[in-house]
Design a protein around this motif. Structure first.
Motif, PDB file in Angstrom:
ATOM      1  N   TYR A  13      42.668  42.192  50.971  1.00  0.00           N
ATOM      2  CA  TYR A  13      41.872  42.772  52.058  1.00  0.00           C
ATOM      3  C   TYR A  13      40.925  43.837  51.514  1.00  0.00           C
ATOM      4  O   TYR A  13      39.733  43.840  51.821  1.00  0.00           O
ATOM      5  N   THR A  17      36.894  43.175  51.594  1.00  0.00           N
ATOM      6  CA  THR A  17      36.062  44.004  52.475  1.00  0.00           C
ATOM      7  C   THR A  17      35.075  44.845  51.671  1.00  0.00           C
ATOM      8  O   THR A  17      33.979  45.118  52.153  1.00  0.00           O
ATOM      9  N   TRP A  22      35.555  38.959  54.591  1.00  0.00           N
ATOM     10  CA  TRP A  22      36.635  39.115  55.558  1.00  0.00           C
ATOM     11  C   TRP A  22      37.783  38.212  55.169  1.00  0.00           C
ATOM     12  O   TRP A  22      37.624  37.261  54.430  1.00  0.00           O
ATOM     13  N   ARG A  24      41.396  36.429  56.986  1.00  0.00           N
ATOM     14  CA  ARG A  24      42.210  36.155  58.171  1.00  0.00           C
ATOM     15  C   ARG A  24      43.347  35.240  57.763  1.00  0.00           C
ATOM     16  O   ARG A  24      43.203  34.453  56.834  1.00  0.00           O
ATOM     17  N   ILE A  45      44.506  42.747  59.029  1.00  0.00           N
ATOM     18  CA  ILE A  45      44.272  41.336  58.743  1.00  0.00           C
ATOM     19  C   ILE A  45      44.549  40.526  60.002  1.00  0.00           C
ATOM     20  O   ILE A  45      45.701  40.344  60.385  1.00  0.00           O
TER      21      ILE A  45
END
Length: 57
Positions: A13, A17, A22, A24, A45
């Motif tokens: 993450y 970022t 991104w 997920r 997340i």
């Protein structure tokens, strides 16, 4: 999932970022969702019920 998996997710993450990307999770199990909620990572997340929804903008 254990602490190693959580640490990998948090590191991913952070790296993604910083590169304006991104991350997920798609279709995590109930056990994984619960663990992410317990440690507070679910706020960082996002989790989606399907791969299609995880890849949607």
């Amino acid at each position: 999932m254990d602490s190693t998996g959580i640490n990998i997710l948090v590191a991913a993450y952070r790296d993604v970022t910083q590169a304006d990307g991104w991350i997920r999770l798609a279709a995590p199990t109930e056990a994984v969702l619960r663990l992410l909620q317990l440690v507070g990572v679910d706020g960082l997340i996002p989790c989606r019920p399907t791969l299609h929804e995880a890849l949607a903008p």
